[in-house]
Design an enzyme around this catalytic site. Structure first.
Site, PDB file in Angstrom:
ATOM      1  N   ARG A   1       0.811  -1.214   0.000  1.00  0.00           N
ATOM      2  CA  ARG A   1       0.000   0.000   0.000  1.00  0.00           C
ATOM      3  C   ARG A   1       0.849   1.271   0.000  1.00  0.00           C
ATOM      4  O   ARG A   1       0.657   2.157  -0.828  1.00  0.00           O
ATOM      5  CB  ARG A   1      -0.926  -0.003   1.218  1.00  0.00           C
ATOM      6  CG  ARG A   1      -1.973  -1.086   1.187  1.00  0.00           C
ATOM      7  CD  ARG A   1      -2.460  -1.429   2.600  1.00  0.00           C
ATOM      8  NE  ARG A   1      -3.286  -2.607   2.593  1.00  0.00           N
ATOM      9  CZ  ARG A   1      -2.819  -3.847   2.491  1.00  0.00           C
ATOM     10  NH1 ARG A   1      -1.520  -4.070   2.403  1.00  0.00           N
ATOM     11  NH2 ARG A   1      -3.647  -4.876   2.481  1.00  0.00           N
ATOM     12  N   THR A   2       1.755   1.359   0.942  1.00  0.00           N
ATOM     13  CA  THR A   2       2.535   2.589   1.091  1.00  0.00           C
ATOM     14  C   THR A   2       3.408   2.843  -0.130  1.00  0.00           C
ATOM     15  O   THR A   2       3.429   3.947  -0.685  1.00  0.00           O
ATOM     16  CB  THR A   2       3.397   2.527   2.364  1.00  0.00           C
ATOM     17  OG1 THR A   2       2.553   2.300   3.494  1.00  0.00           O
ATOM     18  CG2 THR A   2       4.180   3.812   2.565  1.00  0.00           C
TER      19      THR A   2
ATOM     20  N   LYS B   1      25.227  -5.625   0.699  1.00  0.00           N
ATOM     21  CA  LYS B   1      26.672  -5.786   0.852  1.00  0.00           C
ATOM     22  C   LYS B   1      27.197  -5.073   2.086  1.00  0.00           C
ATOM     23  O   LYS B   1      28.402  -5.011   2.311  1.00  0.00           O
ATOM     24  CB  LYS B   1      27.376  -5.243  -0.396  1.00  0.00           C
ATOM     25  CG  LYS B   1      26.945  -5.941  -1.690  1.00  0.00           C
ATOM     26  CD  LYS B   1      27.569  -5.255  -2.911  1.00  0.00           C
ATOM     27  CE  LYS B   1      27.052  -5.878  -4.204  1.00  0.00           C
ATOM     28  NZ  LYS B   1      27.573  -5.155  -5.402  1.00  0.00           N
TER      29      LYS B   1
ATOM     30  N   ARG C   1      11.361   3.722   4.170  1.00  0.00           N
ATOM     31  CA  ARG C   1      10.762   2.810   5.149  1.00  0.00           C
ATOM     32  C   ARG C   1      11.893   1.947   5.689  1.00  0.00           C
ATOM     33  O   ARG C   1      12.664   1.371   4.914  1.00  0.00           O
ATOM     34  CB  ARG C   1       9.681   1.932   4.511  1.00  0.00           C
ATOM     35  CG  ARG C   1       9.251   0.789   5.437  1.00  0.00           C
ATOM     36  CD  ARG C   1       8.009   0.084   4.976  1.00  0.00           C
ATOM     37  NE  ARG C   1       6.834   0.902   5.234  1.00  0.00           N
ATOM     38  CZ  ARG C   1       5.591   0.419   5.252  1.00  0.00           C
ATOM     39  NH1 ARG C   1       5.369  -0.855   5.034  1.00  0.00           N
ATOM     40  NH2 ARG C   1       4.572   1.214   5.498  1.00  0.00           N
TER      41      ARG C   1
ATOM     42  N   HIS D   1       4.447   6.364  11.650  1.00  0.00           N
ATOM     43  CA  HIS D   1       4.082   6.204  10.237  1.00  0.00           C
ATOM     44  C   HIS D   1       3.190   7.401   9.905  1.00  0.00           C
ATOM     45  O   HIS D   1       1.972   7.281   9.807  1.00  0.00           O
ATOM     46  CB  HIS D   1       3.331   4.878  10.051  1.00  0.00           C
ATOM     47  CG  HIS D   1       3.182   4.438   8.627  1.00  0.00           C
ATOM     48  ND1 HIS D   1       3.448   5.262   7.553  1.00  0.00           N
ATOM     49  CD2 HIS D   1       2.770   3.256   8.091  1.00  0.00           C
ATOM     50  CE1 HIS D   1       3.228   4.602   6.431  1.00  0.00           C
ATOM     51  NE2 HIS D   1       2.814   3.380   6.727  1.00  0.00           N
TER      52      HIS D   1
END
Length: 302
Positions: free
Chosen positions: A54-55, A82, A104, A132
């Site tokens: 969704r985000t 890495k 995120r 959020h």
């Protein structure tokens, strides 16, 4: 720590009520079906260390609806695998021409650390168990499509509060705009300390108490593995806290049901609740686009 670049959105807690209302008003002017080239020539980098449907997709659609180019960077398949550090990744993205970074990350505070290091706006798309902010904004936007004002509304947030960045952002936003918030769940998921998240928030263990007279019922995802890890009996949780149509009748007749997703049918809510006329779950998803358009426009001074 240095200040973040102007236009960054790192949390709800540090914003004033007026700033929140300005963002919500701006979102009402955004229409993804009628693209506006406000960000033509700009590059929006989506830096996602965690999986998202969704985000991520709504930020991408929002950016493209404003005429921006988008670049997706995920932890898998990049130099992050890495061992590249967060700040080095930020420097790399800035060097290749990022105008704004949407991040995120599984660690609380990651967005703020990156924002303090860079001279471009950073938008927090969820950091650990911290906040959020755009989810809280789209939740408020959705509520205001059905209620005249947030002031005086009673909102019940039910489920796994302690692990929820959504709950924290919602508590901050709703309380700043005058709503009364009650958190509900077992002590392991909704500790008494949760009432200190924001002014006017209280905690109850009894679902009936949380629902009585409530205008908005917001359910949070409950992960089975967390219940097991906290030694909470799954069946007992369902018996005491699952949202059913019968329990929903305790709320106001015009109450709406919300969930940030993804939903677990049969756990935090019965399937018929997710599909009932009062449910606004897909509306929340849809509203993520205009809200994130507003956030991106603000980030780049538009």
């Amino acid at each position: 720590m240095e200040e973040a670049a102007r236009g960054s959105l790192l949390d709800i807690e540090s914003l004033e009520a007026a700033e929140l209302l300005t963002l919500l008003r701006s979102a009402r002017r955004m229409n993804p079906l009628r693209p506006r080239p406000l960000l033509r020539g700009k590059r929006v980098v989506l830096l996602f260390y965690e999986s998202s449907t969704r985000t991520r997709s709504s930020f991408e659609i929002a950016a493209k609806s404003l005429g921006a180019q988008t670049v997706l960077v995920q932890a898998s398949g990049s130099s992050i695998e890495k061992g590249e550090s967060l700040l080095d990744t930020g420097d790399t993205l800035r060097a290749v021409g990022a105008d704004v970074i949407v991040i995120r990350h599984p660690s609380s505070g990651a967005a703020r650390v990156m924002a303090a290091h860079l001279d471009i706006p950073v938008i927090n798309a969820g950091d650990g168990m911290h906040e959020h902010p755009t989810q809280a904004l789209l939740d408020a936007y959705t509520i205001l499509q059905h209620k005249k004002s947030l002031k005086g509304l009673q909102v019940a947030i039910i489920g796994d509060i302690v692990h929820s960045r959504v709950a924290r952002s919602d508590c901050h936003l709703l309380s700043k705009l005058g709503a009364k918030v009650v958190l509900c769940g077992p002590p392991e998921l909704a500790p008494d300390l949760a009432a200190t998240i924001a002014p006017g928030v209280r905690v109850t263990r009894h679902l009936e108490d949380a629902l009585r007279g409530t205008d908005v019922v917001m359910l949070l995802r409950v992960q089975k593995e967390r219940l097991a890890g906290l030694k909470i009996d799954l069946n007992q949780y369902i018996v005491r806290y699952q949202m059913t149509l019968a329990r929903l009748k305790l709320a106001r007749r015009d109450a709406i049901v919300m969930h940030p997703g993804p939903i677990n049918r049969g756990l935090e809510l019965a399937g018929d609740v997710a599909d009932c006329p009062q449910a606004r779950i897909l509306e929340q998803v849809r509203n993520g686009v205009p809200v994130r358009m507003a956030v991106l426009a603000r980030a780049l001074g538009k």
